[in-house]
Scaffold this motif. Structure first.
Motif, PDB file in Angstrom:
ATOM      1  N   UNK A  78       0.832  -1.207   0.000  1.00 21.60           N
ATOM      2  CA  UNK A  78       0.000   0.000   0.000  1.00 21.60           C
ATOM      3  C   UNK A  78       0.868   1.258   0.000  1.00 21.60           C
ATOM      4  N   UNK A  79       1.875   1.288   0.861  1.00 18.09           N
ATOM      5  CA  UNK A  79       2.764   2.444   0.923  1.00 18.09           C
ATOM      6  C   UNK A  79       3.458   2.667  -0.417  1.00 18.09           C
ATOM      7  N   UNK A  80       3.899   1.587  -1.065  1.00 17.37           N
ATOM      8  CA  UNK A  80       4.581   1.708  -2.358  1.00 17.37           C
ATOM      9  C   UNK A  80       3.657   2.320  -3.408  1.00 17.37           C
ATOM     10  N   UNK A  84       4.099   5.767  -5.586  1.00 20.91           N
ATOM     11  CA  UNK A  84       3.995   5.830  -7.045  1.00 20.91           C
ATOM     12  C   UNK A  84       3.004   6.915  -7.467  1.00 20.91           C
ATOM     13  N   UNK A  85       1.902   7.010  -6.736  1.00 22.02           N
ATOM     14  CA  UNK A  85       0.898   8.022  -7.067  1.00 22.02           C
ATOM     15  C   UNK A  85       1.464   9.431  -6.882  1.00 22.02           C
ATOM     16  N   UNK A  86       2.338   9.620  -5.898  1.00 28.16           N
ATOM     17  CA  UNK A  86       2.890  10.948  -5.623  1.00 28.16           C
ATOM     18  C   UNK A  86       3.920  11.382  -6.664  1.00 28.16           C
ATOM     19  N   UNK A  87       4.587  10.415  -7.316  1.00 24.03           N
ATOM     20  CA  UNK A  87       5.627  10.770  -8.277  1.00 24.03           C
ATOM     21  C   UNK A  87       5.093  11.597  -9.438  1.00 24.03           C
ATOM     22  N   UNK A  98      -2.325  14.306  -2.481  1.00 22.10           N
ATOM     23  CA  UNK A  98      -2.645  13.016  -3.101  1.00 22.10           C
ATOM     24  C   UNK A  98      -2.402  11.874  -2.122  1.00 22.10           C
ATOM     25  N   UNK A  99      -1.328  11.954  -1.332  1.00 16.12           N
ATOM     26  CA  UNK A  99      -1.048  10.907  -0.346  1.00 16.12           C
ATOM     27  C   UNK A  99      -2.172  10.806   0.677  1.00 16.12           C
ATOM     28  N   UNK A 100      -2.655  11.965   1.149  1.00 14.49           N
ATOM     29  CA  UNK A 100      -3.746  11.967   2.132  1.00 14.49           C
ATOM     30  C   UNK A 100      -5.013  11.379   1.531  1.00 14.49           C
ATOM     31  N   UNK A 101      -5.321  11.742   0.293  1.00 18.77           N
ATOM     32  CA  UNK A 101      -6.527  11.205  -0.354  1.00 18.77           C
ATOM     33  C   UNK A 101      -6.378   9.717  -0.638  1.00 18.77           C
ATOM     34  N   UNK A 102      -5.173   9.279  -0.945  1.00 21.39           N
ATOM     35  CA  UNK A 102      -4.928   7.859  -1.211  1.00 21.39           C
ATOM     36  C   UNK A 102      -5.251   7.033   0.025  1.00 21.39           C
ATOM     37  N   UNK A 103      -4.699   7.413   1.181  1.00 23.21           N
ATOM     38  CA  UNK A 103      -4.963   6.644   2.401  1.00 23.21           C
ATOM     39  C   UNK A 103      -6.400   6.819   2.874  1.00 23.21           C
ATOM     40  N   UNK A 104      -7.049   7.897   2.456  1.00 22.58           N
ATOM     41  CA  UNK A 104      -8.452   8.075   2.796  1.00 22.58           C
ATOM     42  C   UNK A 104      -9.362   7.053   2.151  1.00 22.58           C
ATOM     43  N   UNK A 105      -8.858   6.342   1.146  1.00 22.94           N
ATOM     44  CA  UNK A 105      -9.648   5.306   0.482  1.00 22.94           C
ATOM     45  C   UNK A 105      -9.776   4.043   1.325  1.00 22.94           C
ATOM     46  N   UNK A 106      -8.947   3.934   2.373  1.00 16.49           N
ATOM     47  CA  UNK A 106      -8.921   2.717   3.181  1.00 16.49           C
ATOM     48  C   UNK A 106      -9.474   3.023   4.569  1.00 16.49           C
ATOM     49  N   UNK A 107     -10.670   2.546   4.887  1.00 13.74           N
ATOM     50  CA  UNK A 107     -11.270   2.867   6.193  1.00 13.74           C
ATOM     51  C   UNK A 107     -10.497   2.257   7.353  1.00 13.74           C
ATOM     52  N   UNK A 216      12.694   5.675  -6.553  1.00 15.08           N
ATOM     53  CA  UNK A 216      11.673   5.115  -5.667  1.00 15.08           C
ATOM     54  C   UNK A 216      11.960   3.645  -5.366  1.00 15.08           C
ATOM     55  N   UNK A 217      12.377   2.902  -6.365  1.00 16.94           N
ATOM     56  CA  UNK A 217      12.667   1.481  -6.145  1.00 16.94           C
ATOM     57  C   UNK A 217      13.740   1.312  -5.082  1.00 16.94           C
ATOM     58  N   UNK A 218      14.767   2.159  -5.121  1.00 14.88           N
ATOM     59  CA  UNK A 218      15.819   2.085  -4.114  1.00 14.88           C
ATOM     60  C   UNK A 218      15.322   2.460  -2.737  1.00 14.88           C
ATOM     61  N   UNK A 219      14.501   3.506  -2.669  1.00 15.48           N
ATOM     62  CA  UNK A 219      13.969   3.934  -1.374  1.00 15.48           C
ATOM     63  C   UNK A 219      13.062   2.868  -0.771  1.00 15.48           C
ATOM     64  N   UNK A 220      12.255   2.230  -1.601  1.00 13.48           N
ATOM     65  CA  UNK A 220      11.299   1.248  -1.095  1.00 13.48           C
ATOM     66  C   UNK A 220      11.981  -0.006  -0.550  1.00 13.48           C
TER      67      UNK A 220
END
Length: 358
Positions: A78-80, A84-87, A98-107, A216-220
Motif C-alpha cells: 500500500x505504501x509503495x 507511485x501516485x505521488x511521483x 494526493x497521499x492523504x486522499x490515497x490513504x483516505x480510500x482505506x477505512x 523510488x525502487x531504491x527507497x522502497x
C-alpha cells in the motif's frame, strides 16, 4: 560515525501489535539481533540497523504495514502504491494532498491532512497532521508518531531537500521518554495539543517533485523502516553541537572531544549563550557529550569486532575503568555484558537462518 540510537520504549511499542496478534516476538528479536533480555531495561538502546531489521521482520510477521498497531491492517504494498501516485505530482503540496486522499480510500487507518495556516508571526506554515484520534488503540500514540515522521521524511525525499520542522505537537500528555522527542523531530515539541501535527515553512510546498521510479525502487527497499530511523537535521542548537562532537570523534587522533567553550566558538556564540540555548532545548553540553559517546559505544559493541579497550580510547576515555563506569551509568550494564548479549542473540538466530529456504 556515531549514529543516533533508539530507546527501548520504541522497540516495545513496535512489538505491541505482534504481541496483540499472538505472534511470538522472540524470533523477531533474534532476527533483528536484539537480545530479548534488553526489553525489560528502560535504559537499553538499539542501533538504527537493529530497529530497521525489526520493523522489516514485523512487516512479514503481521502482514501489515502498520505492524498490527492500528484498528485495521494495511496490506503490504500500500505504501509503495501511494508513493507511485505521488511521483506524478508537479510539486510537494499536490503530492501530500494526493497521499492523504490515497490513504483516505482505506477505512480504519490514520487520516492525514496537509493545510496552510498563518502563524502568530504572520508567516505561512504548512501543517501536516494526523486527523483521527488513535489513542483508544494500544500504542496508538506510537502509530501517530510514525505517520508524522514518515510523512515529513517522505516529503523531504520527494523534493530531494531536507525540510526543517518548525515545531511538532502531540495529542497526549508527555511520556516518560519525552526528552527523546527533540532529537527525534529536530524541533521544539509540545504535548497535550488538540491534534498530533508538525509544521514547516509553507514555501516548501511549491518545491518540485524530483524523484523518479528508479529512485523510488531504491527507497522502497529500505522503507518505511529506514524512514523511521532517527535523523540529525541540524535544525536545533543541540543537533549542531552533537554534529560537532561526532565529527571530532571521527577525526581527532588521539581521541579528544572539544570543551564547551571550543564548540561555542565554532558556532560563533559565547559559552554562556550556548549554555542558555541548550538549556532552553532541555539538554546540556555534558548530556550531549555522554549521548555521543554512548551511541558510538553501543554501535561498536553490537558490531562485536572492536576490542573494548580500543573502543574506550577511541571515544575519549583515558582509562578502561572510567569507560566501564560511564557505560553502566548510561545503560545499566557493562560493555562486556552488552556485547555478550548481542552475540547470544546473533547465535540464536543462526540455526533459523540456515534452515530458511532461499
Amino acid at each position: 560515525m556515531s549514529r543516533l540510537t533508539i530507546t527501548m520504549h520504541h522497540v516495545r511499542a513496535a512489538l505491541s501489535g505482534a504481541r496483540r496478534l499472538g505472534i511470538d516476538i522472540v524470533p523477531l528479536l533474534q532476527c533483528a539481533q536484539i537480545p530479548p533480555l534488553l526489553l525489560g531495561d528502560d535504559r537499553a538502546r538499539v542501533t538504527p540497523e537493529q530497529f530497521t531489521r525489526l520493523v522489516k521482520a514485523l512487516h512479514h510477521a503481521t502482514d501489515d504495514e502498520f505492524l498490527g498497531l492500528g484498528p485495521t491492517p494495511s496490506r503490504r504494498g500500500t505504501f509503495a502504491m501511494m508513493c507511485h501516485a505521488c511521483l506524478g505530482c508537479r510539486d510537494l503540496g499536490s503530492a501530500l494532498d494526493r497521499a492523504a486522499r490515497f490513504y483516505g480510500l482505506f477505512p480504519g487507518g490514520p487520516e492525514m491532512a496537509c493545510e496552510t495556516v498563518t502563524a502568530g508571526d504572520g508567516s505561512v506554515e504548512a501543517v501536516f497532521s494526523v486527523c483521527n484520534d488513535l489513542r483508544r488503540y494500544e500504542e496508538g500514540n506510537f502509530l501517530s508518531e510514525c505517520v508524522l515522521i514518515i510523512g515529513h521524511r517522505l516529503a523531504s525525499w520527494l523534493i530531494g531537500r531536507r525540510i526543517p520542522l518548525r515545531w511538532a505537537r502531540f495529542a497526549y500528555p508527555a511520556p516518560a521518554h519525552a526528552h527523546e522527542y527533540d532529537i527525534l523531530f529536530g524541533c521544539p515539541v509540545r504535548f497535550g495539543a488538540e491534534r498530533t501535527a508538525a509544521g514547516w515553512d509553507a514555501r516548501w510546498l511549491a518545491a518540485p517533485v524530483v524523484r523518479d521510479e528508479a529512485a523510488l525502487a531504491g527507497m522502497l527497499r529500505r522503507a518505511p523502516a529506514d524512514l523511521l530511523s532517527r535523523r540529525d537535521y541540524g535544525t536545533t542548537v543541540a543537533e549542531q553541537v552533537r554534529r560537532t562532537l561526532v565529527q571530532a570523534l571521527r577525526t581527532e587522533r588521539p581521541a579528544r572531544l572539544p570543551e564547551a567553550g571550543e564548540v561555542a566558538a565554532r558556532l560563533a556564540v559565547s559559552p554562556a549563550t550556548l549554555r542558555r540555548r541548550l538549556q532552553a532545548e532541555g539538554t546540556s553540553y555534558q548530556r550531549l557529550k555522554d549521548t555521543v559517546r554512548r551511541d558510538a559505544a553501543i554501535t561498536s559493541l553490537v558490531a562485536g569486532q572492536e576490542p573494548i579497550a580500543d573502543l574506550a580510547a577511541r571515544i575519549g576515555f583515558s582509562e578502561d575503568t572510567a569507560f566501564h563506569r560511564a557505560f553502566r551509568r548510561w545503560t545499566g550494564t557493562t560493555p562486556g555484558t552488552y556485547r555478550l548479549n548481542g552475540h547470544a542473540a546473533d547465535s540464536a538466530d543462526r540455526p533459523e537462518r540456515a534452515d530458511r529456504p532461499d
